[in-house]
Design a protein around this motif. Structure first.
Motif, mmCIF file in Angstrom:
data_model
loop_
_atom_site.group_PDB
_atom_site.id
_atom_site.type_symbol
_atom_site.label_atom_id
_atom_site.label_comp_id
_atom_site.label_asym_id
_atom_site.label_seq_id
_atom_site.Cartn_x
_atom_site.Cartn_y
_atom_site.Cartn_z
ATOM 1 N N UNK A 1 0.812 -1.124 -0.044
ATOM 2 C CA UNK A 1 0.045 0.100 -0.117
ATOM 3 C C UNK A 1 0.806 1.342 0.014
ATOM 4 N N UNK A 2 1.855 1.305 0.804
ATOM 5 C CA UNK A 2 2.696 2.637 0.715
ATOM 6 C C UNK A 2 3.499 2.880 -0.644
ATOM 7 N N UNK A 46 13.302 7.075 6.238
ATOM 8 C CA UNK A 46 13.254 7.025 4.835
ATOM 9 C C UNK A 46 12.008 7.539 4.224
ATOM 10 N N UNK A 47 10.705 7.322 5.101
ATOM 11 C CA UNK A 47 9.355 8.152 4.656
ATOM 12 C C UNK A 47 9.634 9.384 4.659
ATOM 13 N N UNK A 59 1.996 11.163 6.904
ATOM 14 C CA UNK A 59 0.974 10.701 7.258
ATOM 15 C C UNK A 59 -0.002 10.180 6.135
ATOM 16 N N UNK A 60 -0.010 10.922 5.003
ATOM 17 C CA UNK A 60 -0.692 10.430 3.647
ATOM 18 C C UNK A 60 -0.046 9.256 3.360
ATOM 19 N N UNK A 70 -7.716 13.032 -1.401
ATOM 20 C CA UNK A 70 -6.796 14.054 -1.898
ATOM 21 C C UNK A 70 -5.427 13.852 -1.387
ATOM 22 N N UNK A 71 -4.387 14.185 -2.014
ATOM 23 C CA UNK A 71 -3.057 14.244 -1.573
ATOM 24 C C UNK A 71 -2.877 15.691 -0.658
ATOM 25 N N UNK A 72 -2.541 15.507 0.726
ATOM 26 C CA UNK A 72 -2.224 16.836 1.407
ATOM 27 C C UNK A 72 -0.831 17.350 0.968
ATOM 28 N N UNK A 73 -0.849 18.410 0.693
ATOM 29 C CA UNK A 73 0.367 19.056 0.328
ATOM 30 C C UNK A 73 0.967 19.657 1.757
#
Length: 116
Positions: A1-2, A46-47, A59-60, A70-73
């Motif tokens: 998933x990541x 690393x993330x 977190x996203x 949506x992708x949080x910026x």
């Protein structure tokens, strides 16, 4: 998933795997293993490198797929935050120190919430 999220964001931003690996200062093979799901448990460090390079948040990347459409910026930093960061840098705080402190705070919050 990541790995799927990383790959989708990378492709949406037009990054090759090589470019993202270079910008995140990680190996291309490590990134490949993440995207393919061979490595499904990357460290927070690393993330953070990958999220920063993709202009998103850790977190996203770790949230379940259905929890956010949506992708949080990254938020824009206001003047007060910039002054705090500048002061921390002047006091000798490194990026690695900040990441370590951030991880510590997240740990403390999780610990406090598990106690309550």
């Amino acid at each position: 998933m990541i790995g799927e999220k990383i790959k989708n964001l990378r492709l949406k931003q037009g990054y090759s795997m090589t470019r993202l690996a270079e910008e995140a200062h990680i190996s291309k093979s490590y990134l490949c293993h993440l995207e393919k799901g061979i490595n499904s448990n990357p460290s927070l460090k690393m993330l953070d490198k990958i999220a920063s390079s993709l202009h998103t948040t850790i977190d996203y990347l770790i949230e379940p797929e259905n929890s956010s459409e949506t992708v949080p910026l990254k938020p824009n930093l206001n003047k007060e935050w910039l002054q705090l960061i500048e002061q921390a840098i002047q006091d000798g705080m490194t990026r690695e120190d900040f990441i370590e402190f951030q991880c510590y705070l997240k740990f403390r919050k999780k610990l406090a919430s598990s106690i309550n």
